[in-house]
Write a protein that holds these residues in place. Structure first.
Motif, PDB file in Angstrom:
ATOM      1  N   ALA A   1      39.321  44.076  57.992  1.00 40.94           N
ATOM      2  CA  ALA A   1      38.066  44.457  58.650  1.00 40.94           C
ATOM      3  C   ALA A   1      38.146  44.200  60.154  1.00 40.94           C
ATOM      4  O   ALA A   1      37.794  45.071  60.951  1.00 40.94           O
ATOM      5  N   ASN A   2      38.625  43.011  60.540  1.00 40.86           N
ATOM      6  CA  ASN A   2      38.687  42.685  61.971  1.00 40.86           C
ATOM      7  C   ASN A   2      39.672  43.574  62.708  1.00 40.86           C
ATOM      8  O   ASN A   2      39.371  44.065  63.799  1.00 40.86           O
ATOM      9  N   SER A   3      40.838  43.800  62.135  1.00 44.17           N
ATOM     10  CA  SER A   3      41.841  44.641  62.788  1.00 44.17           C
ATOM     11  C   SER A   3      41.351  46.074  62.927  1.00 44.17           C
ATOM     12  O   SER A   3      41.528  46.703  63.966  1.00 44.17           O
ATOM     13  N   THR A   4      40.737  46.589  61.874  1.00 45.47           N
ATOM     14  CA  THR A   4      40.224  47.962  61.890  1.00 45.47           C
ATOM     15  C   THR A   4      39.148  48.106  62.956  1.00 45.47           C
ATOM     16  O   THR A   4      39.159  49.058  63.737  1.00 45.47           O
TER      17      THR A   4
ATOM     18  N   GLU B   1      34.815  50.135  55.973  1.00 47.75           N
ATOM     19  CA  GLU B   1      34.495  50.422  54.572  1.00 47.75           C
ATOM     20  C   GLU B   1      35.632  51.193  53.901  1.00 47.75           C
ATOM     21  O   GLU B   1      36.042  50.887  52.784  1.00 47.75           O
ATOM     22  N   HIS B   2      36.160  52.186  54.606  1.00 49.03           N
ATOM     23  CA  HIS B   2      37.255  53.003  54.078  1.00 49.03           C
ATOM     24  C   HIS B   2      38.517  52.153  53.885  1.00 49.03           C
ATOM     25  O   HIS B   2      39.159  52.218  52.835  1.00 49.03           O
ATOM     26  N   ALA B   3      38.854  51.335  54.878  1.00 49.11           N
ATOM     27  CA  ALA B   3      40.055  50.506  54.810  1.00 49.11           C
ATOM     28  C   ALA B   3      39.966  49.475  53.688  1.00 49.11           C
ATOM     29  O   ALA B   3      40.912  49.312  52.908  1.00 49.11           O
TER      30      ALA B   3
ATOM     31  N   ARG C   1      48.680  49.722  55.757  1.00 42.36           N
ATOM     32  CA  ARG C   1      48.354  51.124  55.471  1.00 42.36           C
ATOM     33  C   ARG C   1      46.832  51.323  55.422  1.00 42.36           C
ATOM     34  O   ARG C   1      46.318  52.331  55.890  1.00 42.36           O
ATOM     35  N   SER C   2      46.119  50.355  54.862  1.00 40.82           N
ATOM     36  CA  SER C   2      44.661  50.447  54.793  1.00 40.82           C
ATOM     37  C   SER C   2      44.054  50.489  56.191  1.00 40.82           C
ATOM     38  O   SER C   2      43.160  51.294  56.461  1.00 40.82           O
ATOM     39  N   ILE C   3      44.548  49.638  57.085  1.00 39.60           N
ATOM     40  CA  ILE C   3      44.045  49.605  58.462  1.00 39.60           C
ATOM     41  C   ILE C   3      44.320  50.936  59.139  1.00 39.60           C
ATOM     42  O   ILE C   3      43.443  51.535  59.765  1.00 39.60           O
TER      43      ILE C   3
ATOM     44  N   GLU D   1      42.348  56.129  61.186  1.00 43.68           N
ATOM     45  CA  GLU D   1      42.469  57.592  61.136  1.00 43.68           C
ATOM     46  C   GLU D   1      41.140  58.220  60.700  1.00 43.68           C
ATOM     47  O   GLU D   1      40.706  59.240  61.251  1.00 43.68           O
ATOM     48  N   HIS D   2      40.479  57.589  59.742  1.00 47.75           N
ATOM     49  CA  HIS D   2      39.171  58.057  59.268  1.00 47.75           C
ATOM     50  C   HIS D   2      38.160  58.056  60.421  1.00 47.75           C
ATOM     51  O   HIS D   2      37.414  59.024  60.595  1.00 47.75           O
ATOM     52  N   ALA D   3      38.152  56.995  61.209  1.00 51.08           N
ATOM     53  CA  ALA D   3      37.230  56.913  62.351  1.00 51.08           C
ATOM     54  C   ALA D   3      37.555  57.974  63.399  1.00 51.08           C
ATOM     55  O   ALA D   3      36.653  58.613  63.940  1.00 51.08           O
ATOM     56  N   ARG D   4      38.836  58.173  63.681  1.00 52.19           N
ATOM     57  CA  ARG D   4      39.220  59.195  64.660  1.00 52.19           C
ATOM     58  C   ARG D   4      38.774  60.581  64.213  1.00 52.19           C
ATOM     59  O   ARG D   4      38.334  61.388  65.030  1.00 52.19           O
TER      60      ARG D   4
END
Length: 93
Positions: free
Chosen positions: A22-25, A45-47, A60-62, A67-70
């Protein structure tokens, strides 16, 4: 001597992994130009979902969360361009 992970430790490690994801994302999404808090929340949430429910690795999750946010930001920017073009030309959408 090999360290044995106890059931309680495994749960604590999972919580720690989720917090780190969560923090890294959130930090990576904040660095993306045009990002908002909603983009960061959606990315987190996605990660976390990928890690918890689909067994993706933390790294990979991060990366997929960012990528989802972009993609969210890009779609929003495209929508804004379309709205601006319609207002300038007066053409119906």
């Amino acid at each position: 001597m090999k360290y044995q992970i106890k059931r309680r430790d495994a749960g604590e490690l999972r919580i720690l992994a989720i917090a780190l994801i969560a923090n890294s994302t959130e930090l990576l999404v904040a660095a993306v130009r045009g990002s908002t808090l909603a983009d960061a929340d959606a990315a987190i949430e996605h990660a976390v979902d990928l890690f918890v429910n689909y067994g993706e690795s933390p790294t990979r999750s991060i990366s997929r969360g960012v990528e989802h946010a972009r993609n969210r930001i890009a779609y929003r920017n495209i929508a804004m361009i379309c709205i601006i073009n319609n207002v300038e030309t007066g053409s119906p959408s």
